[in-house]
Design an enzyme around this catalytic site. Structure first.
Site, short mmCIF file in Angstrom:
data_model
loop_
_atom_site.label_atom_id
_atom_site.label_comp_id
_atom_site.label_asym_id
_atom_site.label_seq_id
_atom_site.Cartn_x
_atom_site.Cartn_y
_atom_site.Cartn_z
N ILE A 1 0.82 -1.22 0.00
CA ILE A 1 0.00 0.00 0.00
C ILE A 1 0.85 1.27 0.00
O ILE A 1 0.33 2.37 -0.11
CB ILE A 1 -0.98 0.04 1.20
CG1 ILE A 1 -0.24 -0.22 2.53
CG2 ILE A 1 -2.11 -0.94 1.02
CD1 ILE A 1 -1.13 -0.06 3.75
N GLY B 1 8.23 3.37 0.52
CA GLY B 1 9.14 4.38 1.06
C GLY B 1 10.50 4.17 0.45
O GLY B 1 10.72 3.25 -0.34
N LYS B 2 11.39 5.04 0.83
CA LYS B 2 12.74 4.97 0.28
C LYS B 2 13.48 3.72 0.72
O LYS B 2 14.30 3.17 0.01
CB LYS B 2 13.50 6.21 0.76
CG LYS B 2 14.42 6.80 -0.24
CD LYS B 2 15.03 8.01 0.41
CE LYS B 2 15.37 9.05 -0.62
NZ LYS B 2 15.67 10.33 0.02
N PHE B 3 13.20 3.29 1.93
CA PHE B 3 13.99 2.21 2.49
C PHE B 3 13.17 0.96 2.80
O PHE B 3 13.56 0.13 3.59
CB PHE B 3 14.70 2.69 3.75
CG PHE B 3 15.75 3.70 3.44
CD1 PHE B 3 17.04 3.32 3.14
CD2 PHE B 3 15.44 5.04 3.41
CE1 PHE B 3 18.00 4.25 2.82
CE2 PHE B 3 16.38 6.00 3.09
CZ PHE B 3 17.67 5.61 2.80
N GLY B 4 12.04 0.87 2.17
CA GLY B 4 11.23 -0.31 2.38
C GLY B 4 9.81 -0.07 1.90
O GLY B 4 9.49 0.99 1.38
N VAL C 1 5.45 -0.60 2.49
CA VAL C 1 4.39 -0.72 3.48
C VAL C 1 3.30 -1.59 2.85
O VAL C 1 2.91 -1.36 1.70
CB VAL C 1 3.82 0.67 3.86
CG1 VAL C 1 2.71 0.52 4.90
CG2 VAL C 1 4.92 1.56 4.41
N ASP D 1 9.71 16.34 9.84
CA ASP D 1 9.28 16.07 8.47
C ASP D 1 7.77 16.23 8.35
O ASP D 1 7.09 15.40 7.74
CB ASP D 1 9.74 14.67 8.04
CG ASP D 1 9.77 14.52 6.52
OD1 ASP D 1 9.75 15.55 5.81
OD2 ASP D 1 9.82 13.38 6.03
#
Ligand code: ATP
Length: 473
Positions: A113, A116-119, A121, A224
């Site tokens: 769904i 992200g940059k590092f994984g 979701v 952020d």
């Protein structure tokens, strides 16, 4: 070698993106350009290496700085894996269940769904309760994984923060099982329906500020804040997500480290010395975007955007601002002031007359009554109809039928966009704000637990959609 996550030092060996050569896609929007603060960070690093040839340590001090600050009573010098394990030890009973088991033992995996940059979701469903959750899988080695988990745990329990349900560790990654926010991101609603009425914007900002105030009271700065990181549940509740850049701070502590998303970053972050007030600036940018439909500081290159952030004076008396009430303008001005000591706090935002006017029942009742009198009995100012359900007892819309309506968030038509304010509402609000400003509000108690160590298409949407300027670095 451990990877550096956003907010951390950029990889020196990474190719320098052609920052200076990149151009904006002006046709799409003033904000749909292709820059990120990561580019900027790399560029600065490369420049520094070439020109000054200082040891990398000094650069590290300048840009990493507080990004690796330890949580309360802990050292930052632990490895990510060890740190996380130790943090799991302080996570609620419910979140410890994953320590020995595999995530598949407890959850059925669903679709992805979010990315992200590092994984990624992905959706998952509990085998025992059948309740759906979101699972964020982070590849191991991320420097800030343990901090993100620890901070989520530290803040967990507040209704405005995505609850961390469980953590699972595998040889290559961590799985963070979180409360599911299936109504999407605020940015998507802004793109679809913005700009918002003052009424709706005030209710959204209030929810966001309540969470930020809570974070600050708990000694956490998010760093952020942007609509991409504000999620919505099917009941319309706003949830602040993505604590990947968040860090602990103590009152009066000076923070450093280039972290944030370019369009939302506060000027003092660029100077390298800041405080929790950076979240207020970012929220001011958010408020501007909510009301105007575009971001306040723009430029045709990343450095021009930063230049705008540092020097452009917003003219609240020109153009579209004329249709915005003066209390709203006053609030944005106080949130987007570069003088950090003059910039208001989260608590002060919540006590601002504009917020009180739109979100306080007592004032609302008074205003409706007086309005009704002037209009021969008709109540022209409507009860709040933002897409989020306001939990505050002072709100007028918390009833079953409204909740029922809001649970149909998947349909855009189920949400009243509340765009049709009365033409003379601004003047009315201005007058009311004068009265409201005389209301004395007592100082709240602080509850810190820890004291540790450009115009857009159709006046909305496109320049608010995710683009590199809005990506964290
Ligand atoms: N609890 C949640 N419920 C529903 N969707 C979620 C949830 N958490 C994250 N997402 C989705 O996944 C996306 C990426 O999540 P998140 O921002 O936490 O990851 P990230 O790796 O930090 O991303 P980025 O690199 O953009 O900062 C979000 O934009 C959102 O669409």
């Amino acid at each position: 070698m451990r990877k550096k996550r956003k907010g951390s030092e950029a990889d020196a060996s990474a190719e320098l993106p052609g920052v200076a050569a990149r151009t904006l896609d002006l046709q799409s929007s003033n904000l749909r350009c292709h820059y990120s603060l990561e580019d900027y960070s790399r560029l600065k690093k490369r420049c520094k290496e070439h020109v000054v040839a200082e040891p990398s340590r000094s650069y590290k001090n300048r840009f990493v700085g507080i990004a690796t600050a330890p949580p309360c009573g802990t050292s930052s010098s632990v490895s990510a894996g060890r740190g996380l394990k130790r943090k799991i030890g302080c996570i609620d009973q419910a979140t410890q269940m994953g320590r020995k088991k595999k995530i598949e033992d407890d959850y059925v995996q669903g679709n992805t769904i979010g990315q992200g940059k590092f994984g990624s979701v992905w959706l998952c469903r509990s085998r025992t309760s059948c309740v759906e959750f979101a699972c964020k899988t982070l590849r191991k080695g991320e420097e800030t994984v343990h901090r993100e988990v620890e901070i989520m745990q530290h803040l967990s329990g507040h209704p405005g923060i995505v609850t961390l349900q469980a953590v699972y560790e595998e040889p290559e990654c961590f799985h963070l099982v979180m409360e599911l926010c299936s109504a999407g991101r605020l940015i998507d609603w802004m793109s679809k329906e913005g700009p918002f009425s003052e009424h709706r914007a005030a209710n959204i900002l209030k929810e966001v500020m309540l969470v930020i105030k809570y974070c600050h009271d708990m000694g956490v700065v998010h760093r952020d804040i942007k609509p991409e990181n504000i999620l919505l549940t099917t009941s319309g509740q706003i949830k602040l997500a993505d604590f990947g850049l968040a860090m602990r701070f103590s009152m009066g502590q000076s923070l450093s480290g280039l972290a944030g998303s370019p369009a939302y970053v506060a000027p003092e972050v660029l100077s390298g010395n800041y405080s929790e007030k950076v979240d207020i600036w970012s929220s001011g940018v958010l408020l501007h975007a909510l009301l105007m439909g575009f971001l306040p500081f723009q430029g045709d290159s990343l450095e021009n955007v930063f230049e705008a952030i540092k020097s452009v004076e917003l003219d609240f008396h020109a153009g579209l601002w004329k249709s915005v009430s003066s209390p709203a303008r006053d609030l944005i001005g106080k949130m987007l002031t570069r003088d950090v000591s003059a910039r208001i706090s989260a608590d002060e935002v919540l006590r601002h007359p504009w917020i009180l006017f739109y979100t306080d029942r007592t004032l609302k009742t008074v205003s409706i009554k007086s309005r009704a009198k002037n209009n021969g009995g008709t109540t022209s100012l409507q009860a709040p109809t933002p897409f989020l359900r306001i939990r505050s007892p002072v709100n007028l819309i918390e009833n079953d039928s409204t909740n029922e309506k809001i649970t149909q968030l998947s349909s855009a038509h189920s949400i009243q966009s509340c765009k049709s304010e009365e033409p003379d509402e601004c003047g009315f609000i201005d007058a009311l704000a004068v009265a409201v400003s005389h209301v004395r509000i007592s100082e709240p108690k602080r509850s810190r637990i820890c004291s540790p160590t450009g115009p857009i298409e159709q006046q909305h949407s496109s320049n608010l959609r995710s683009n590199t300027l809005c990506k964290a670095f």
